[in-house]
Design a protein around this motif. Sequence first.
Motif, PDB file in Angstrom:
ATOM      1  N   VAL A   1       0.829  -1.211   0.000  1.00 45.77           N
ATOM      2  CA  VAL A   1       0.000   0.000   0.000  1.00 45.77           C
ATOM      3  C   VAL A   1       0.863   1.262   0.000  1.00 45.77           C
ATOM      4  N   PHE A   2       2.179   1.119  -0.142  1.00 47.13           N
ATOM      5  CA  PHE A   2       3.063   2.286  -0.056  1.00 47.13           C
ATOM      6  C   PHE A   2       3.451   2.788  -1.445  1.00 47.13           C
ATOM      7  N   ALA A   3       3.843   4.054  -1.493  1.00 46.58           N
ATOM      8  CA  ALA A   3       4.083   4.736  -2.768  1.00 46.58           C
ATOM      9  C   ALA A   3       5.093   3.979  -3.628  1.00 46.58           C
ATOM     10  N   SER A   4       4.705   3.733  -4.872  1.00 44.50           N
ATOM     11  CA  SER A   4       5.558   3.021  -5.817  1.00 44.50           C
ATOM     12  C   SER A   4       5.221   3.497  -7.221  1.00 44.50           C
ATOM     13  N   HIS A   5       6.003   3.043  -8.202  1.00 39.99           N
ATOM     14  CA  HIS A   5       5.752   3.438  -9.589  1.00 39.99           C
ATOM     15  C   HIS A   5       4.796   2.486 -10.301  1.00 39.99           C
ATOM     16  N   THR A   6       4.873   1.181  -9.962  1.00 36.25           N
ATOM     17  CA  THR A   6       4.084   0.221 -10.729  1.00 36.25           C
ATOM     18  C   THR A   6       3.292  -0.708  -9.807  1.00 36.25           C
TER      19      THR A   6
ATOM     20  N   TYR B   1       5.759  -3.313  -5.504  1.00 40.52           N
ATOM     21  CA  TYR B   1       6.983  -3.921  -4.974  1.00 40.52           C
ATOM     22  C   TYR B   1       8.225  -3.143  -5.398  1.00 40.52           C
ATOM     23  N   ASP B   2       8.018  -1.989  -6.028  1.00 39.41           N
ATOM     24  CA  ASP B   2       9.107  -1.060  -6.348  1.00 39.41           C
ATOM     25  C   ASP B   2       8.906   0.210  -5.516  1.00 39.41           C
ATOM     26  N   THR B   3       8.926   0.054  -4.211  1.00 34.26           N
ATOM     27  CA  THR B   3       8.607   1.131  -3.281  1.00 34.26           C
ATOM     28  C   THR B   3       9.558   2.315  -3.458  1.00 34.26           C
ATOM     29  N   VAL B   4       8.982   3.528  -3.410  1.00 31.84           N
ATOM     30  CA  VAL B   4       9.806   4.729  -3.437  1.00 31.84           C
ATOM     31  C   VAL B   4       9.629   5.572  -2.179  1.00 31.84           C
TER      32      VAL B   4
ATOM     33  N   LEU C   1      -2.598  -6.870   8.544  1.00 30.91           N
ATOM     34  CA  LEU C   1      -1.214  -7.251   8.252  1.00 30.91           C
ATOM     35  C   LEU C   1      -0.752  -6.462   7.025  1.00 30.91           C
ATOM     36  N   LEU C   2       0.407  -5.824   7.122  1.00 27.62           N
ATOM     37  CA  LEU C   2       0.949  -5.039   6.008  1.00 27.62           C
ATOM     38  C   LEU C   2       2.067  -5.791   5.308  1.00 27.62           C
ATOM     39  N   ASP C   3       2.291  -5.438   4.052  1.00 30.51           N
ATOM     40  CA  ASP C   3       3.321  -6.071   3.225  1.00 30.51           C
ATOM     41  C   ASP C   3       4.534  -5.158   3.181  1.00 30.51           C
ATOM     42  N   GLY C   4       5.618  -5.581   3.792  1.00 27.13           N
ATOM     43  CA  GLY C   4       6.829  -4.772   3.846  1.00 27.13           C
ATOM     44  C   GLY C   4       7.846  -5.223   2.815  1.00 27.13           C
ATOM     45  N   VAL C   5       8.126  -4.362   1.847  1.00 31.36           N
ATOM     46  CA  VAL C   5       9.095  -4.680   0.788  1.00 31.36           C
ATOM     47  C   VAL C   5      10.419  -4.050   1.199  1.00 31.36           C
ATOM     48  N   PHE C   6      11.250  -4.845   1.857  1.00 30.23           N
ATOM     49  CA  PHE C   6      12.480  -4.320   2.445  1.00 30.23           C
ATOM     50  C   PHE C   6      13.737  -4.985   1.896  1.00 30.23           C
ATOM     51  N   ASN C   7      13.584  -5.850   0.915  1.00 26.43           N
ATOM     52  CA  ASN C   7      14.768  -6.409   0.268  1.00 26.43           C
ATOM     53  C   ASN C   7      15.281  -5.482  -0.824  1.00 26.43           C
ATOM     54  N   HIS C   8      14.354  -4.755  -1.460  1.00 28.01           N
ATOM     55  CA  HIS C   8      14.714  -3.921  -2.593  1.00 28.01           C
ATOM     56  C   HIS C   8      13.775  -2.721  -2.648  1.00 28.01           C
ATOM     57  N   VAL C   9      14.130  -1.754  -3.467  1.00 26.47           N
ATOM     58  CA  VAL C   9      13.328  -0.539  -3.633  1.00 26.47           C
ATOM     59  C   VAL C   9      13.251  -0.204  -5.114  1.00 26.47           C
ATOM     60  N   GLY C  10      12.373   0.742  -5.452  1.00 25.23           N
ATOM     61  CA  GLY C  10      12.306   1.230  -6.822  1.00 25.23           C
ATOM     62  C   GLY C  10      13.414   2.219  -7.111  1.00 25.23           C
ATOM     63  N   ARG C  11      13.663   2.463  -8.377  1.00 25.43           N
ATOM     64  CA  ARG C  11      14.727   3.392  -8.770  1.00 25.43           C
ATOM     65  C   ARG C  11      14.457   4.815  -8.304  1.00 25.43           C
ATOM     66  N   GLY C  12      13.192   5.143  -8.052  1.00 26.03           N
ATOM     67  CA  GLY C  12      12.877   6.479  -7.573  1.00 26.03           C
ATOM     68  C   GLY C  12      13.008   6.644  -6.078  1.00 26.03           C
ATOM     69  N   PHE C  13      13.412   5.610  -5.361  1.00 21.92           N
ATOM     70  CA  PHE C  13      13.619   5.699  -3.911  1.00 21.92           C
ATOM     71  C   PHE C  13      14.640   6.800  -3.626  1.00 21.92           C
ATOM     72  N   PRO C  14      14.359   7.734  -2.708  1.00 18.62           N
ATOM     73  CA  PRO C  14      15.238   8.909  -2.544  1.00 18.62           C
ATOM     74  C   PRO C  14      16.710   8.578  -2.325  1.00 18.62           C
ATOM     75  N   ALA C  15      17.007   7.556  -1.559  1.00 18.44           N
ATOM     76  CA  ALA C  15      18.414   7.231  -1.310  1.00 18.44           C
ATOM     77  C   ALA C  15      19.113   6.796  -2.595  1.00 18.44           C
ATOM     78  N   PHE C  16      18.395   6.109  -3.480  1.00 21.01           N
ATOM     79  CA  PHE C  16      19.008   5.700  -4.747  1.00 21.01           C
ATOM     80  C   PHE C  16      19.032   6.866  -5.736  1.00 21.01           C
TER      81      PHE C  16
END
Length: 442
Positions: free
Chosen positions: A59-64, A67-70, A100-115
């Motif tokens: 449910v968190f901000a992503s591009h597609t 699972y590409d969380t930004v 229950l929430l889905d935490g995508v913490f193995n990877h992020v989207g290219r728009g993730f601020p740190a990347f």
Amino acid sequence: MADWIRHAVWWHLYPLGFVGAPAQADAGAPVAEHRLSRIEGWLDYAVELGASGLALGPVFASHTHGYDTVDHFRVDPRLGDDRDFDALVAAAHGRGLRVLLDGVFNHVGRGFPAFAEVLRRGPAAPTASWFHLTWPQAWQPGTEPEYATFEGHHGLVALNHGEPAVAEHVAAVMEHWLDRGADGWRLDAAYAVPPEFWAEVLPRVRAAHPGAYVVGEVIHGDYAEIVAASGMDSVTQYELWKAIWSSLNDVNLFELAWALDRHNDLLASFAPLTFVGNHDVTRLASRLHDERHLPHALAVLFTVGGTPAVYAGDEQAFRGVKEDRAGGDDAVRPEFPPAPDGLAPHGWDTYRLHQHLIGLRRRHPWLHRARTRTLHLANGQLCLEVRGEDARLVLALSLDDHTTELPAPEVTSVHAGTAELLRPGRPDAAVRLQPHGWAVLG
């Protein structure tokens, strides 16, 4: 582990597909439509099904696809905002449903601020250590590094789980949403993250939220060892998932019996998350070669040990085939109608079967850690004793084209399915099943 999970049955849905959100979006865009509220119209349906919890996909901000969380701290603008999230959690809790929430913490989207900072500033970026990067020897501004990805997907940038700042970030995200009312986390692609990372993060989270439930997505490996090393409460039981549909399709119940013996070993240390469908696999109704065996799969799911989850739509016998291509998940992640009265009429018998078996499950909470013992086994026949806390049920399955009689010592009643009892209550009691029949006995 929190005591409430002993009674849990999850209704699992993929929000972006469920509410018909656009397939792609600017994750920084303002909210144009508050779609998350559509889920509230389905909560009574979930309660009537018998579920005690709502397991949400991303449910968190992503591009597609989510699972590409930004931005882990922002609700996806295609779904809504914090107020929509808070309203959904309050509505769920008001009906006795955990979230229950889905935490995508193995990877992020290219728009993730740190990347994005890495792409702007190059090797000097303060967040460069968050990722596994390889820079060209003569780096020039505007030149991208090579970077580790999730399973080769260029848009999914793998995090460096040896970086303390990553652990700090993940712990902060988990605590933030638990503070807002979530009851637990599914850790996406937990099999790709070192267990030591979770062993560092989870104690911090549990210090503030000791009742939170944490389950990791683990497809293969030593499940029990991963749980012990990571500190997670549970992992997904893909081994049993495969054995259920495969043994039914092949008329080889030896495979299921073998998998249940392995399942018993796991139950000695934790209760796995059990399922016959989810957002990543072909739906059960499409997977099974013989639709008469769908009740058999459900009878196994709801009588063996573990924490069962029902993927939204499976309770209506939805069909959908997962394909390994771009957009190959779409068929198993469809949009739902605005309300349950928009569902097709042919799925309600399967819904009522789910209701009946979930009701049986919730009347016997000891099934959460129950073990099975094989009483009778043939290619097309299986009779299981399910025991726990001085209580007992018997599950009888037949895949044969003829009437069968299976031993069922001392059973006296039929709790679910259709069967004729022979010599009930006696040590030599048996059950007679019609072709392709099944029953849960007590």
